[in-house]
Design a protein around this motif. Structure first.
Motif, mmCIF file in Angstrom:
data_model
loop_
_atom_site.group_PDB
_atom_site.id
_atom_site.type_symbol
_atom_site.label_atom_id
_atom_site.label_comp_id
_atom_site.label_asym_id
_atom_site.label_seq_id
_atom_site.Cartn_x
_atom_site.Cartn_y
_atom_site.Cartn_z
ATOM 1 N N ILE B 195 -14.372 -15.744 4.302
ATOM 2 C CA ILE B 195 -15.133 -14.748 3.525
ATOM 3 C C ILE B 195 -14.563 -13.351 3.795
ATOM 4 C CG2 ILE B 195 -17.374 -13.567 3.315
ATOM 5 C CD1 ILE B 195 -18.727 -16.272 3.758
ATOM 6 N N GLY B 196 -14.246 -13.083 5.054
ATOM 7 C CA GLY B 196 -13.671 -11.777 5.427
ATOM 8 C C GLY B 196 -12.395 -11.498 4.649
ATOM 9 N N LEU B 197 -11.514 -12.496 4.592
ATOM 10 C CA LEU B 197 -10.255 -12.294 3.863
ATOM 11 C C LEU B 197 -10.509 -12.187 2.357
ATOM 12 C CD1 LEU B 197 -7.629 -14.608 5.616
ATOM 13 C CD2 LEU B 197 -8.329 -12.280 6.157
ATOM 14 N N GLY B 198 -11.454 -13.010 1.859
ATOM 15 C CA GLY B 198 -11.795 -12.964 0.425
ATOM 16 C C GLY B 198 -12.320 -11.586 0.027
ATOM 17 N N LEU B 199 -13.164 -11.012 0.887
ATOM 18 C CA LEU B 199 -13.686 -9.664 0.611
ATOM 19 C C LEU B 199 -12.567 -8.628 0.614
ATOM 20 C CD1 LEU B 199 -16.934 -9.709 2.804
ATOM 21 C CD2 LEU B 199 -16.852 -9.529 0.304
ATOM 22 N N ALA B 200 -11.628 -8.781 1.546
ATOM 23 C CA ALA B 200 -10.489 -7.852 1.597
ATOM 24 C C ALA B 200 -9.697 -7.931 0.298
ATOM 25 C CB ALA B 200 -9.595 -8.175 2.791
ATOM 26 N N ALA B 201 -9.431 -9.157 -0.146
ATOM 27 C CA ALA B 201 -8.652 -9.325 -1.376
ATOM 28 C C ALA B 201 -9.419 -8.783 -2.582
ATOM 29 C CB ALA B 201 -8.317 -10.796 -1.581
ATOM 30 N N ALA B 202 -10.755 -8.980 -2.578
ATOM 31 C CA ALA B 202 -11.576 -8.455 -3.682
ATOM 32 C C ALA B 202 -11.477 -6.930 -3.710
ATOM 33 C CB ALA B 202 -13.026 -8.891 -3.502
ATOM 34 N N ALA B 203 -11.561 -6.307 -2.545
ATOM 35 C CA ALA B 203 -11.417 -4.845 -2.478
ATOM 36 C C ALA B 203 -10.036 -4.440 -2.979
ATOM 37 C CB ALA B 203 -11.623 -4.356 -1.040
ATOM 38 N N GLY B 204 -9.045 -5.280 -2.678
ATOM 39 C CA GLY B 204 -7.671 -4.990 -3.091
ATOM 40 C C GLY B 204 -7.520 -4.910 -4.602
ATOM 41 N N ALA B 205 -8.287 -5.749 -5.327
ATOM 42 C CA ALA B 205 -8.182 -5.735 -6.789
ATOM 43 C C ALA B 205 -8.585 -4.381 -7.365
ATOM 44 C CB ALA B 205 -9.038 -6.847 -7.389
ATOM 45 N N LEU B 206 -9.383 -3.603 -6.615
ATOM 46 C CA LEU B 206 -9.779 -2.272 -7.077
ATOM 47 C C LEU B 206 -8.878 -1.173 -6.500
ATOM 48 C CD1 LEU B 206 -13.632 -2.738 -6.654
ATOM 49 C CD2 LEU B 206 -12.405 -2.591 -8.822
ATOM 50 N N ALA B 207 -8.046 -1.562 -5.539
ATOM 51 C CA ALA B 207 -7.210 -0.568 -4.845
ATOM 52 C C ALA B 207 -6.248 0.187 -5.773
ATOM 53 C CB ALA B 207 -6.435 -1.225 -3.708
ATOM 54 N N PRO B 208 -5.657 -0.460 -6.811
ATOM 55 C CA PRO B 208 -4.758 0.316 -7.669
ATOM 56 C C PRO B 208 -5.446 1.537 -8.275
ATOM 57 C CG PRO B 208 -4.562 -2.012 -8.157
ATOM 58 C CD PRO B 208 -5.715 -1.869 -7.204
ATOM 59 N N PHE B 209 -6.762 1.476 -8.426
ATOM 60 C CA PHE B 209 -7.497 2.605 -9.026
ATOM 61 C C PHE B 209 -8.038 3.554 -7.958
ATOM 62 C CE2 PHE B 209 -8.056 -1.345 -11.348
ATOM 63 C CZ PHE B 209 -7.482 -1.023 -12.563
ATOM 64 N N MET B 210 -8.437 2.980 -6.815
ATOM 65 C CA MET B 210 -9.096 3.798 -5.791
ATOM 66 C C MET B 210 -8.099 4.462 -4.841
ATOM 67 S SD MET B 210 -12.202 3.516 -6.646
ATOM 68 C CE MET B 210 -13.115 4.222 -5.290
ATOM 69 N N LEU B 211 -6.930 3.834 -4.663
ATOM 70 C CA LEU B 211 -5.994 4.316 -3.640
ATOM 71 C C LEU B 211 -4.686 4.838 -4.238
ATOM 72 C CD1 LEU B 211 -6.529 1.449 -1.028
ATOM 73 C CD2 LEU B 211 -7.671 3.649 -1.123
ATOM 74 N N GLY B 212 -4.698 5.120 -5.524
ATOM 75 C CA GLY B 212 -3.527 5.726 -6.154
ATOM 76 C C GLY B 212 -2.327 4.808 -6.264
ATOM 77 N N GLY B 213 -2.557 3.482 -6.255
ATOM 78 C CA GLY B 213 -1.440 2.547 -6.399
ATOM 79 C C GLY B 213 -1.288 1.669 -5.167
ATOM 80 N N ILE B 214 -0.464 0.648 -5.317
ATOM 81 C CA ILE B 214 -0.264 -0.325 -4.245
ATOM 82 C C ILE B 214 1.181 -0.300 -3.790
ATOM 83 C CG2 ILE B 214 -0.298 -2.832 -3.742
ATOM 84 C CD1 ILE B 214 -3.023 -1.741 -4.115
ATOM 85 N N THR B 215 1.370 -0.291 -2.476
ATOM 86 C CA THR B 215 2.712 -0.446 -1.909
ATOM 87 C C THR B 215 2.631 -1.474 -0.784
ATOM 88 O OG1 THR B 215 2.243 1.415 -0.447
ATOM 89 C CG2 THR B 215 3.553 1.899 -2.386
ATOM 90 N N PRO B 216 3.742 -2.139 -0.471
ATOM 91 C CA PRO B 216 3.680 -3.187 0.572
ATOM 92 C C PRO B 216 3.243 -2.675 1.940
ATOM 93 C CG PRO B 216 5.676 -3.422 -0.710
ATOM 94 C CD PRO B 216 5.056 -2.138 -1.138
ATOM 95 N N ASP B 217 3.450 -1.370 2.199
ATOM 96 C CA ASP B 217 3.115 -0.850 3.536
ATOM 97 C C ASP B 217 1.688 -0.311 3.626
ATOM 98 O OD1 ASP B 217 3.617 1.271 1.856
ATOM 99 O OD2 ASP B 217 4.358 2.560 3.455
ATOM 100 N N LEU B 218 0.887 -0.650 2.658
ATOM 101 C CA LEU B 218 -0.481 -0.118 2.604
ATOM 102 C C LEU B 218 -1.370 -0.681 3.717
ATOM 103 C CD1 LEU B 218 -2.038 1.642 0.481
ATOM 104 C CD2 LEU B 218 -2.801 -0.488 -0.542
ATOM 105 N N GLY B 219 -1.056 -1.905 4.154
ATOM 106 C CA GLY B 219 -1.966 -2.658 5.018
ATOM 107 C C GLY B 219 -2.336 -1.992 6.328
ATOM 108 N N VAL B 220 -1.345 -1.503 7.065
ATOM 109 C CA VAL B 220 -1.613 -0.997 8.419
ATOM 110 C C VAL B 220 -2.604 0.178 8.378
ATOM 111 C CG1 VAL B 220 -0.570 0.045 10.467
ATOM 112 C CG2 VAL B 220 0.629 -1.762 9.260
ATOM 113 N N GLY B 221 -2.358 1.110 7.486
ATOM 114 C CA GLY B 221 -3.232 2.284 7.366
ATOM 115 C C GLY B 221 -4.656 1.882 7.003
ATOM 116 N N LEU B 222 -4.767 0.919 6.093
ATOM 117 C CA LEU B 222 -6.096 0.473 5.680
ATOM 118 C C LEU B 222 -6.826 -0.209 6.824
ATOM 119 C CD1 LEU B 222 -5.658 -0.961 2.074
ATOM 120 C CD2 LEU B 222 -6.948 1.045 2.782
ATOM 121 N N THR B 223 -6.092 -0.997 7.611
ATOM 122 C CA THR B 223 -6.727 -1.672 8.754
ATOM 123 C C THR B 223 -7.275 -0.630 9.728
ATOM 124 O OG1 THR B 223 -5.209 -3.526 8.513
ATOM 125 C CG2 THR B 223 -6.384 -3.374 10.599
ATOM 126 N N ILE B 224 -6.506 0.432 9.967
ATOM 127 C CA ILE B 224 -6.957 1.473 10.901
ATOM 128 C C ILE B 224 -8.238 2.142 10.374
ATOM 129 C CG2 ILE B 224 -6.382 3.748 11.871
ATOM 130 C CD1 ILE B 224 -3.445 2.785 11.953
#
Lengths: 412, 290
Positions: B195-224
């Motif tokens: 469920i934790g991973l599913g929620l992360a992926a669900a949030a990710g589907a909105l990330a292109p709009f909320m975080l100004g785009g997606i890049t492969p290095d996005l993960g570490v900053g988001l985890t912090i």
């Protein structure tokens, strides 16, 4: 007799020392024989936030290498012959700390002949003191932070762009000429954008305009919605967003979603990475916005007296790499040309001779006029102001200022 | 000020959604999933790819990617977690392992999607801004806020209204006691992890709009940032994540208004503040003792 024998022994000793000295002279001669190849050491960001810009820059440098090696190598005046060029490159993953270690490795372990920095001011900023400490000339394609170029550092040459403090010269003049009284500026906090902001505010204030909004944000900013709202509250005539590509994308996206509209909007990277920006924010959002047009949008075909013209380069690069070049490919190639011209004219491969030769270069390439000042800063390649306008079903960039290079007029 | 406050609530709800899965995982497994942000990134790339290839609306992508990553999460749990749990120092090993997983996911994303930013610029959530208390907000922010609220409600119902949810809370309170009382700890943990991973992926589907785009290095900053949010609310307490997200969001927007230069420091400042003033977090009753 005893004395004579001692004298003769003494002479023999001196002769032996002289022979040894000759030997050492011979070895000096050996070391000054032409090297098998000229090694160029550089870093690139294979991942992370600067990869978008760093990888094309590396591709441009590699393209230049392939061209000179196809021709037997680069002509080195110090040896009066052509020598092949070899690249030593490492991936710094967009991390300045990693870059610091790798720059040192290129100098101390790989002992490269020529050192080239990675893309942009952030990854170049760590190279500048290292190169200076090791007395190694840093060929800097796009690290334009004004603070890198000082009278005390003779070990840097900016090849691909003018220093960022010079970039907004025409922009400031254009804003004043348009009689804009309320100018809003948001800039990312790094050498590249900060120095542009400083130049802009100084020139605008000298023209009687104090920005109504002038705020720095972290370079990592990915959401500008509240900032856009705050800017809109100042009712600006002109809005300038100074950042890296990801900042521009986030700003333009947020602006489109916010429903706000600014009469004059300027961002930096549509002029350098047009396709990337168009893919991410759409043609509609870019229409009528302003930028600094750089090659290939700024097409230098006539007057080029060194290397390929922009048309020749575009064609050759596309057939070699399968994709059309962007500005950073050109910046990488232009760095190669600067190195080539330096080697063609330097009297030896010593770093100070290389720097002296680079300082005397006057050439007009596909990137414009190449002239550096005493501090190694590029002064020739000035940046005009351009506007992205609708053209049929697509977009075109029209240079609107200064009038000496203008290709059209602005649409409001 | 009012605009910044409302924007902070909407943005905070989105960060609560990102942090919720991380906190659920920590609450049940007592392990920090350092690859959590990378699953947000996967969700983002999935939404962009599905939109560009099939013009699939990001809300459909959100549901599909959440289900898909849930299934991946179940498999990943049984491959990784029981082995980590059997080691002498599972917490330390899990940190190293999930960090490694994060690096692998990032490298694979670079290979598959390249380094360039990718996003969706078409106004899929409507062209006109939505007015809240007379203030205009991008429609996508409001949709994101509603989706986050819905997800938070579903997780609440799961934890407090279902049998498996009761078991999950029992495991969160004490793994040993839950095991002794006959609860299948691995089954409960696997579901919570997924469920934790599913929620992360669900949030990710909105990330292109909320975080100004997606890049492969996005993960570490988001985890912090997600980690700061859950420490603020309290580690191991999913409900506290909502408060943590809201505080983070409002503080960020106020910072962007009054002290924009400092906004990047915010997650770290909040972390320091919480650790100094209330180390157990705002809802810190269920904080771990180890």
């Amino acid at each position: 007799m005893k004395q004579l024998r001692r004298y003769l022994f003494g002479l023999a000793g001196v002769a032996a020392l002289l022979i040894a000295g000759c030997g050492s002279t011979t070895s000096t001669t050996t070391s000054s024989t032409a090297p098998k190849d000229i090694t160029i050491g550089t870093l690139y960001a294979g991942s992370g936030s600067y990869a978008t810009s760093s990888l094309p820059e590396l591709a441009g440098l590699k393209f230049w290498m392939s061209q000179v090696n196809k021709d037997g190598g680069v002509f080195v005046k110090a040896y009066n012959k052509k020598i092949p060029v070899k690249l030593v490159d490492y991936n710094d993953q967009s991390d300045p700390n990693t870059a610091q270690t790798l720059y040192t490795q290129l100098i101390t372990q790989d002992k490269v002949n020529i050192l080239v920095s990675d893309f942009g001011s952030v990854l170049t900023s760590v190279a500048v003191p290292i190169a200076q400490e090791h007395k190694m000339v840093l060929f800097d394609p796009t690290g334009t932070g004004a603070s890198f170029f000082t009278p005390t550092n003779p070990y840097i040459v900016l090849t691909g762009l003018p220093t960022s403090a010079v970039w907004p010269d025409n922009l400031a003049k254009y804003l004043l000429a348009q009689n804009f009284k309320k100018v809003a500026i948001v800039y990312a906090e790094n050498d590249f954008d900060q120095s542009q902001d400083e130049t802009l505010t100084t020139q605008l204030k000298a023209g009687g305009v104090t920005p109504v909004y002038n705020q720095g944000v972290p370079t990592t900013t990915s959401n500008y919605d509240v900032i856009i709202h705050n800017i809109a509250a100042t009712n600006p005539d002109a809005v300038l967003e100074l950042g890296y590509p990801n900042n521009d994308i986030a700003f333009l996206q947020n602006l489109a979603a916010s429903g706000q509209h600014f009469g004059f909007l300027f961002t930096i990277f549509p002029g350098q990475l047009f396709s990337l920006l168009e893919q991410n924010v759409g043609a509609k959002t870019l229409t009528d916005t302003y930028t600094y047009p750089t090659p290939p949008l700024l097409a230098y075909n006539s007057g080029v007296n060194y290397g390929m013209t922009i048309s020749q380069f575009t064609q050759a690069f596309q057939s070699a790499n399968g994709s059309a070049p962007n500005f950073l490919d050109i910046a990488g190639y232009n760095t190669g040309l600067a190195i080539q011209k330096t080697l063609e004219t330097a009297k030896s491969l010593s770093q100070l001779d290389l720097r002296a030769a680079a300082g005397k270069i006057h050439m007009f390439t596909l990137d414009g006029d190449f002239t550096i000042n005493k501090e190694g800063a590029q002064m020739g390649e000035t940046l005009p102001v351009g506007q992205i306008q609708a053209s049929g079903s697509g977009l075109k960039t029209v240079i609107v200022f200064p009038s000496s290079v203008a290709t059209g007029t602005a649409v409001h | 000020m009012l605009y910044a406050l409302i924007a902070g609530v909407l943005f905070g709800l989105y960060y609560a959604l990102i942090g919720l899965g991380l906190n659920l995982t920590f609450g049940v497994l007592r392990m920090v999933n350092l690859a959590h942000g990378d699953f947000v990134m996967i969700g983002g790339f999935a939404a962009v790819t599905a939109f560009s290839a099939w013009h699939l609306h990001p809300l459909w992508s959100l549901v599909l990617v959440a289900v898909l990553i849930f299934a991946v999460g179940i498999a990943l749990y049984y491959v990784l977690v029981p082995r980590i749990a059997a080691t002498k120092d599972p917490e330390m090993i899990s940190l190293v392992l999930f960090f490694g997983l994060s690096q692998v996911i990032e490298a694979l994303a670079v290979m598959r999607f390249g380094n360039n930013t990718q996003s969706i610029y078409e106004p899929v959530f409507g062209k006109a801004p939505v007015s809240i208390l007379g203030q205009p907000f991008p429609a996508v922010w409001v949709v994101s806020g509603l989706v986050s609220l819905l997800a938070l409600l579903l997780v609440y119902l799961y934890l407090y209204r279902t049998r498996i949810g009761y078991s999950t809370r029992a495991v969160m309170a004490s793994r040993e006691e839950a095991e002794v009382s006959g609860i299948s700890v691995h089954k409960v943990s696997a579901i919570a992890f997924a469920i934790g991973l599913g929620l992360a992926a669900a949030a990710g589907a909105l990330a292109p709009f909320m975080l100004g785009g997606i890049t492969p290095d996005l993960g570490v900053g988001l985890t912090i940032t997600a980690f700061a949010v859950i420490v603020l609310g309290s580690l191991g307490n999913p409900v506290g994540t909502v408060a943590g997200g809201l505080i983070y969001g409002i503080a960020l927007m106020l910072m962007q208004t009054y002290l924009p230069s400092w906004s990047a420091l915010l997650p770290y400042l909040l972390l320091l503040l919480v650790l100094l003033v209330k180390p157990s977090g705002l809802f810190g009753r269920q904080v771990r003792s180890a």
